[in-house]
Scaffold this active site. Structure first.
Site, PDB file in Angstrom:
ATOM      1  N   ALA A  27       0.828  -1.203   0.000  1.00 53.22           N
ATOM      2  CA  ALA A  27       0.000   0.000   0.000  1.00 53.22           C
ATOM      3  C   ALA A  27       0.864   1.257   0.000  1.00 53.22           C
ATOM      4  O   ALA A  27       0.732   2.123  -0.875  1.00 53.22           O
ATOM      5  CB  ALA A  27      -0.928  -0.005   1.213  1.00 53.22           C
ATOM      6  N   GLY A  28       1.779   1.359   0.950  1.00 56.09           N
ATOM      7  CA  GLY A  28       2.601   2.565   1.072  1.00 56.09           C
ATOM      8  C   GLY A  28       3.598   2.696  -0.065  1.00 56.09           C
ATOM      9  O   GLY A  28       3.817   3.794  -0.593  1.00 56.09           O
ATOM     10  N   HIS A  38      -5.854 -17.686  10.382  1.00 59.31           N
ATOM     11  CA  HIS A  38      -5.620 -18.407   9.128  1.00 59.31           C
ATOM     12  C   HIS A  38      -5.523 -19.909   9.371  1.00 59.31           C
ATOM     13  O   HIS A  38      -4.798 -20.341  10.245  1.00 59.31           O
ATOM     14  CB  HIS A  38      -4.326 -17.902   8.496  1.00 59.31           C
ATOM     15  N   SER A  51       0.774 -21.041   2.548  1.00 55.70           N
ATOM     16  CA  SER A  51      -0.283 -20.482   1.719  1.00 55.70           C
ATOM     17  C   SER A  51      -1.503 -21.389   1.666  1.00 55.70           C
ATOM     18  O   SER A  51      -1.385 -22.603   1.544  1.00 55.70           O
ATOM     19  CB  SER A  51       0.230 -20.286   0.306  1.00 55.70           C
ATOM     20  N   ARG A 105     -11.650 -18.859   5.049  1.00 52.79           N
ATOM     21  CA  ARG A 105     -10.727 -19.056   6.160  1.00 52.79           C
ATOM     22  C   ARG A 105     -11.389 -19.168   7.515  1.00 52.79           C
ATOM     23  O   ARG A 105     -11.024 -20.017   8.320  1.00 52.79           O
ATOM     24  CB  ARG A 105      -9.765 -17.876   6.209  1.00 52.79           C
ATOM     25  N   GLU A 152      -3.707  -2.734   4.852  1.00 56.05           N
ATOM     26  CA  GLU A 152      -4.236  -3.471   5.998  1.00 56.05           C
ATOM     27  C   GLU A 152      -4.531  -2.543   7.181  1.00 56.05           C
ATOM     28  O   GLU A 152      -5.346  -2.869   8.037  1.00 56.05           O
ATOM     29  CB  GLU A 152      -3.229  -4.569   6.407  1.00 56.05           C
ATOM     30  N   ARG A 178     -11.648 -11.593   5.455  1.00 56.64           N
ATOM     31  CA  ARG A 178     -11.032 -11.326   4.169  1.00 56.64           C
ATOM     32  C   ARG A 178     -10.858 -12.619   3.388  1.00 56.64           C
ATOM     33  O   ARG A 178     -10.448 -13.625   3.949  1.00 56.64           O
ATOM     34  CB  ARG A 178      -9.667 -10.674   4.365  1.00 56.64           C
ATOM     35  N   LEU A 188      -3.449  -8.337  -0.990  1.00 58.11           N
ATOM     36  CA  LEU A 188      -2.460  -7.783  -1.909  1.00 58.11           C
ATOM     37  C   LEU A 188      -3.177  -6.873  -2.903  1.00 58.11           C
ATOM     38  O   LEU A 188      -2.714  -5.781  -3.235  1.00 58.11           O
ATOM     39  CB  LEU A 188      -1.730  -8.913  -2.636  1.00 58.11           C
TER      40      LEU A 188
HETATM   41  C1  LIG Z   1       2.538 -14.796   5.921  1.00 56.57           C
HETATM   42  C2  LIG Z   1       1.525 -13.991   5.178  1.00 56.57           C
HETATM   43  C3  LIG Z   1       1.040 -14.434   3.947  1.00 56.57           C
HETATM   44  C4  LIG Z   1       0.085 -13.690   3.249  1.00 56.57           C
HETATM   45  N1  LIG Z   1      -0.354 -14.133   2.025  1.00 56.57           N
HETATM   46  C5  LIG Z   1      -1.227 -13.382   1.326  1.00 56.57           C
HETATM   47  C6  LIG Z   1      -1.636 -13.761   0.014  1.00 56.57           C
HETATM   48  O1  LIG Z   1      -1.227 -14.785  -0.500  1.00 56.57           O
HETATM   49  N2  LIG Z   1      -2.503 -12.970  -0.653  1.00 56.57           N
HETATM   50  C7  LIG Z   1      -2.970 -11.809  -0.109  1.00 56.57           C
HETATM   51  O2  LIG Z   1      -3.727 -11.103  -0.763  1.00 56.57           O
HETATM   52  N3  LIG Z   1      -2.589 -11.415   1.125  1.00 56.57           N
HETATM   53  C8  LIG Z   1      -1.736 -12.168   1.858  1.00 56.57           C
HETATM   54  N4  LIG Z   1      -1.341 -11.755   3.110  1.00 56.57           N
HETATM   55  C9  LIG Z   1      -1.802 -10.468   3.620  1.00 56.57           C
HETATM   56  C10 LIG Z   1      -1.028  -9.336   2.979  1.00 56.57           C
HETATM   57  O3  LIG Z   1       0.289  -9.727   2.741  1.00 56.57           O
HETATM   58  C11 LIG Z   1      -0.977  -8.099   3.849  1.00 56.57           C
HETATM   59  O4  LIG Z   1      -2.221  -7.800   4.346  1.00 56.57           O
HETATM   60  C12 LIG Z   1      -0.516  -6.902   3.042  1.00 56.57           C
HETATM   61  O5  LIG Z   1       0.657  -7.196   2.357  1.00 56.57           O
HETATM   62  C13 LIG Z   1      -0.318  -5.695   3.916  1.00 56.57           C
HETATM   63  O6  LIG Z   1       0.279  -4.676   3.156  1.00 56.57           O
HETATM   64  P1  LIG Z   1       0.451  -3.232   3.757  1.00 56.57           P
HETATM   65  O7  LIG Z   1       1.128  -2.443   2.720  1.00 56.57           O
HETATM   66  O8  LIG Z   1      -0.867  -2.760   4.247  1.00 56.57           O
HETATM   67  O9  LIG Z   1       1.354  -3.417   5.054  1.00 56.57           O
HETATM   68  P2  LIG Z   1       2.846  -4.019   5.240  1.00 56.57           P
HETATM   69  O10 LIG Z   1       3.360  -4.685   4.050  1.00 56.57           O
HETATM   70  O11 LIG Z   1       2.821  -4.777   6.521  1.00 56.57           O
HETATM   71  O12 LIG Z   1       3.725  -2.753   5.418  1.00 56.57           O
HETATM   72  C14 LIG Z   1       3.746  -1.993   6.577  1.00 56.57           C
HETATM   73  C15 LIG Z   1       4.767  -0.901   6.413  1.00 56.57           C
HETATM   74  O13 LIG Z   1       4.625   0.028   7.464  1.00 56.57           O
HETATM   75  C16 LIG Z   1       5.857   0.260   8.085  1.00 56.57           C
HETATM   76  N5  LIG Z   1       5.569   0.587   9.476  1.00 56.57           N
HETATM   77  C17 LIG Z   1       4.725  -0.035  10.331  1.00 56.57           C
HETATM   78  N6  LIG Z   1       4.697   0.612  11.505  1.00 56.57           N
HETATM   79  C18 LIG Z   1       5.524   1.667  11.390  1.00 56.57           C
HETATM   80  C19 LIG Z   1       5.921   2.713  12.273  1.00 56.57           C
HETATM   81  N7  LIG Z   1       5.415   2.837  13.497  1.00 56.57           N
HETATM   82  N8  LIG Z   1       6.824   3.619  11.811  1.00 56.57           N
HETATM   83  C20 LIG Z   1       7.340   3.522  10.543  1.00 56.57           C
HETATM   84  N9  LIG Z   1       6.981   2.566   9.694  1.00 56.57           N
HETATM   85  C21 LIG Z   1       6.094   1.650  10.105  1.00 56.57           C
HETATM   86  C22 LIG Z   1       6.662  -0.981   7.870  1.00 56.57           C
HETATM   87  O14 LIG Z   1       8.034  -0.685   7.927  1.00 56.57           O
HETATM   88  C23 LIG Z   1       6.216  -1.371   6.467  1.00 56.57           C
HETATM   89  O15 LIG Z   1       6.970  -0.654   5.521  1.00 56.57           O
HETATM   90  C24 LIG Z   1      -0.394 -12.491   3.811  1.00 56.57           C
HETATM   91  C25 LIG Z   1       0.088 -12.062   5.043  1.00 56.57           C
HETATM   92  C26 LIG Z   1       1.028 -12.799   5.733  1.00 56.57           C
HETATM   93  C27 LIG Z   1       1.484 -12.323   7.052  1.00 56.57           C
END
Ligand SMILES: Cc1cc2nc3c(=O)[nH]c(=O)nc-3n(C[C@H](O)[C@H](O)[C@H](O)COP(=O)(O)OP(=O)(O)OC[C@H]3O[C@@H](n4cnc5c(N)ncnc54)[C@H](O)[C@@H]3O)c2cc1C
Ligand code: SF4
Ligand code: FES
Lengths: 246, 638
Positions: free
Chosen positions: B44-45, B266, B284, B331, B426, B436, B442
């Protein structure tokens, strides 16, 4: 089991650093290496002593954050395994284990086992991308890409950017890391367009940021937790030659 | 207060297009005057920062890891959904929309979900253009697989590393903007406060995790894309550093926390092996395409090796209970079913908290090579952790906390109730309702980052003057002082227990009382225990080291302090929601055969909680949910 650890302690970038000895008296074979260190740190913390600093995050072998040289080998020498995925059943009771940070000119120590890998970022920023703008691109299926090519590209793309290849290389070369990105994109139609510019910019950035040359030791491939093949370095060299000849 | 999601009205098919047209634009030559802070560099970011940089805004991006590429999105394995309908199997934007609303148990906003489904196709195109090596068939076209909760094959994947490849795509776009000078990266920074001036988000306070310096950053808008909060359970599939801190600090500054009780457990994770475990590993759920879940029918068989248990003595409980979806049930349903079997004493493996996931039939049908091609890295990972070979004997799996559907409340523009504060991925609550579906997170992260925020943030920025409030404002100083005081306090307590010990304790309460099944009694028990542990923490925690250098104990203590406050709100939300829906299962509200029972009459709303102080009752604001394009129905996967 009972283990004796020799751990590199360095209290900040300007400290000289030294090896210190710790006991790990009650290690379960099912624990991961980092969980074993967590336990050592728990004892240190309870005693009010500074804990051993080490980088880690996903603990699943994919984020590329963990970075320790174990018994002289980056990631500990188990094939295709990061430190966080290394399990204690690979060791035996009474073992002495030596734990050090990535050692490379380009990776200054921040504290203990934590290093600054900023140089790797600079290489990527120099050209590790296709210059497409968000939106306004073709349909995903507009360009068929042979399965063999897609698979080759994916093999290269598996690199997790951990830097073990640099730490393993006598020249601190980042060639395996750089070649993985160069090769991933060079074989795809989307990446071909800028292939020349990319290989020049990325290799130049590697030199500029303190990484050495490749002199074919292949220690990088041996320590790479993702099994990135040195054939990609050959591919990089070919791409480089192509770029030189206009 | 009744909240307004500001969703476009009228026909849903054209809602996003009309909204885009009606939104204000920022003049191209003015864009660089606007400074945007983007906390988080995950899907996202990372996508947001890159796209906004491309548009010419002055973007500053922050992450706590040493590289933007390491955000926890990297760990996603299975895949990403899109309504491309390449396999010609009946998919459409409407079906993806319908599946997502239904999968979320009718607790998400229609307009947001429609937009997500609509832009899903653009995401795939974008990623292909970036050079993401998606799986392809022999003709060279993109390959698809099916995922839980859907009867069509709409999931795109890159081996078992889809999240990694998508994130590296976003990271490459981000790197390109760093080179172009539009994005400045701040790695190893932890956001520890949101700076709000006269009710408007104006910047952040963060700690430089290498030097300990407390830094103030101003911005004309602040984006939080900081991921999920399920580490509140201590053991989860999240990375060690994932926390609620950024979101919670915003909540403390007035942003509402929506539906925090919607957490996803999960079904396919490697069971816990011991007390000293630090995290749980997900495999997965694509594995459920070819693996069959079963437990022994007889309790006395549970100790025997699985190979010795005859076919007729095996209970393929998902196929039995949900014949039409079988092993691909969503799930929440699959997780609860596994728990039921184990509660019924028919679990397997250490502590009898596990069920089998068996590939024998698929291997017989397709051959081991095909299974290896599809899931090789998952089998490898399983073997590394358990020392067992999944090709030769069934895997053991057990549910684990995985994903947060809840998060900061946002309107249709992804803006929170605090003007200028946007929340993506997220970290927000927007599209997944109470549950979800696989491969949809993703999709959401990249939709928000590439295709939503570039439009909606302009609508906001067009109404403000760039640089109106900068870091010389008194609020920045005040915020920095509060952050410092909090750190000093943590370091000075010098008690007897470490942050990780307290985190384990909190996690235990949350898992047992607020986990897969919740009751009034268990929730009230948790509400008694959480403040007790929190108070003990604040008087007895021992944080070694100092603030002026790299200090992971301090980082953990700070994150845990926020989890304590957040845990209470999560539990209150669960107590308030007197129904079962999706991932939120109240044992009082179930049908005779144990299925979740929604209460649409009283709970068809988003619960957005306003923090009023530690230990003070939070205030509940409601946003009613309206369903005009899908009929509210009992969710059935039978
Ligand atoms: C093991 C696993 C498998 C998954 N498999 C799937 C899949 O197959 N398909 C699917 O659709 N989804 C899947 N998911 C879910 C999905 O990966 C996540 O929900 C999604 O990637 C979250 O993306 P995001 O950009 O919101 O957050 P994240 O990728 O978690 O990024 C968070 C960001 O915020 C930063 N951050 C956090 N707190 C702070 C702070 N206080 N100060 C500065 N920076 C901070 C971190 O450094 C990071 O850069 C899976 C999740 C997991 C854990
Ligand atoms: S090539 Fe291998 S060792 Fe080098 S950074 Fe990539 S994954 Fe690590
Ligand atoms: S901690 Fe992520 S790869 Fe080791």
């Amino acid at each position: 089991m009972k283990l004796k650890l020799h751990v590199w302690r360095q209290n900040g970038p300007n400290d000289k650093g030294r090896m210190e000895v710790y006991d790990a008296p009650d290690v379960s074979p099912d624990q991961s290496f980092l969980e074993m260190l967590d336990d050592v740190n728990l004892v240190l913390a309870r005693q009010g002593k500074d804990v051993i600093a080490f980088d880690h995050d996903c603990r699943e072998g994919i984020c590329g954050m963990c970075s320790q040289v174990i018994n002289g080998v980056p990631h500990g020498g188990q094939e295709r395994t990061t430190v966080c995925q290394l399990h204690m059943r690979e060791f035996k009771d009474g073992d002495e284990i030596f734990i050090e940070p990535w050692k490379a000119r380009a990776f200054p120590v921040i504290k203990d086992l934590v290093v600054d890998r900023g140089g790797l970022e600079k290489i990527m920023q120099a050209g590790g991308y296709t210059s497409c703008h968000t939106g306004g691109v073709a349909d995903g299926n507009a360009l068929p890409i042979g399965k063999d090519i897609a698979d080759y590209s994916m093999d290269a793309a598996e690199c997790i950017g951990c830097g073990a290849c640099v730490a393993a290389c006598p020249n601190s070369s980042a060639m395996l890391y750089t070649s993985a990105k160069v090769a991933q994109l060079a074989v795809l139609p989307q990446g071909k367009v800028e292939a020349h510019r990319r290989v020049m910019a990325m290799t130049e950035a590697a030199t500029e940021h303190g990484f050495g040359n490749c002199s074919n030791h292949y220690e990088c491939q041996a320590s790479c937790p993702k099994g990135i093949d040195v054939k990609f370095i050959a591919k990089l060299n070919r791409e480089y030659m192509k770029a030189l000849i206009p | 207060m009744i909240l307004d999601g500001k969703c476009p009205t009228g026909p849903i098919e054209t809602s996003w297009d009309r909204h885009r047209f009606e939104s204000k634009l920022v003049n191209p030559s003015n864009k660089r005057k606007f400074k945007i802070l983007c906390v988080g560099t995950g899907l996202a970011g990372g996508a947001a920062a890159a796209s906004l940089g491309e548009l010419g805004y002055n973007v500053h991006a922050f992450c706590y890891q040493d590289s933007a590429r390491r955000a926890h999105s990297i760990a996603a394995q299975g895949g990403i959904n899109a309504a491309k309908n390449y396999p010609n199997d009946g998919d459409s934007i409407y079906r993806l929309f319908y599946d997502t609303i239904k999968g979320g148990d009718f607790r998400a906003r229609e307009a947001d979900v429609w937009r997500l489904s609509q832009v899903s196709n653009n995401i795939i195109d974008q990623c292909v253009a970036q050079g993401v090596p998606f799986a392809r068939d022999y003709a060279g076209y993109l390959d698809n697989r099916s995922f839980g909760g859907a009867q069509v094959s709409r999931t795109f994947f890159a081996r078992g590393q889809t999240g990694q490849q998508l994130l590296l795509g976003a990271y490459s776009a981000l790197s390109r903007q760093v080179k172009a000078g539009t994005v400045t990266l701040h790695e190893r920074r932890e956001m520890l406060d949101l700076v709000v001036v006269d009710g408007v988000a104006r910047g952040i306070t963060c700690r430089n995790m290498v030097t300990g310096a407390i830094e103030s950053h101003w911005g004309d808008a602040v984006i939080l894309a900081t991921g999920g909060y399920v580490n509140v359970f201590y053991l989860s599939t999240n990375a060690m550093g994932c926390s609620v801190t950024a979101a919670w600090k915003a909540a403390r500054k007035g942003a509402y926390m929506a539906n925090p009780c919607y957490t996803q457990i999960h079904p396919t994770c490697i069971p816990q092996h011991g007390e000293h475990q630090s995290k749980l590993t997900l495999m997965s759920e694509s594995l459920r395409n070819d693996g069959r879940c079963w437990v022994p029918k007889k309790v006395e068989d549970c100790e025997r090796p699985p190979g010795q248990i005859a076919e007729e003595d095996r209970d393929y409980y998902l196929e039995r209970k949900y014949p039409s979806f079988g092993n691909l049930a969503p799930r929440d349903i699959a997780s609860r079913a596994a728990k039921e079997q184990c509660d019924d004493e028919r679990g397997v493996g250490p502590g009898k908290r596990g069920v089998y996931l068996d590939f024998a039939d698929s291997i017989k049908r397709l051959g081991e090579d095909t299974i290896r091609e599809r899931y090789g890295n998952l089998f490898e990972m399983y073997e590394k952790i358990t020392a067992e070979n999944g090709y030769k004997q069934p895997m053991r799996i057990y549910p684990a906390p995985h994903y947060a559907m809840g998060g900061l409340w946002v309107d249709y523009n992804c803006m929170s109730n605090v003007p200028g504060l946007f929340v993506l991925g997220e970290a927000n609550f927007s599209v997944h309702g109470a549950n979800r579906l696989g491969a949809s997170a993703l999709m959401q992260g990249l939709a928000d980052g590439y295709f939503v925020i570039p439009y909606t943030i302009a609508g906001y920025l067009a109404t403000v003057k760039p640089g109106a409030v900068k870091d010389d404002h008194a609020e920045f100083k005040k915020s920095a002082e509060e952050v410092k005081a909090n750190i000093d306090k943590l370091l000075s307590i010098n008690g007897t227990k470490t942050p990780s010990e307290y985190h384990r304790e909190l996690g235990k309460v949350m898992w047992e009382d607020v986990g897969m099944a919740r009751s009034k009694e268990s929730l009230e028990h948790a509400l008694k225990r959480i403040p007790e542990i929190r108070e003990e923490f604040w008087s007895n925690v021992k944080v070694v080291g100092s603030n002026d250098q790299f200090n992971q104990e301090l980082e953990n203590a700070g994150r845990l302090a926020d989890f304590f406050e957040f845990a209470e709100i999560l539990t209150k939300d669960a107590l308030n929601r007197e129904e079962s829906c999706g991932g939120h299962f109240r044992t009082e509200h179930q049908t005779e055969d144990g299925e979740a029972m929604r209460n649409d009459e009283d709970f068809c709303y988003v619960a957005a909680w306003e923090f009023k102080g530690t230990g003070v009752e939070p205030e509940l604001h409601k946003e009613p949910l309206k369903f005009e394009n899908v009929k509210l129905a009992v969710r059935s996967y039978k």
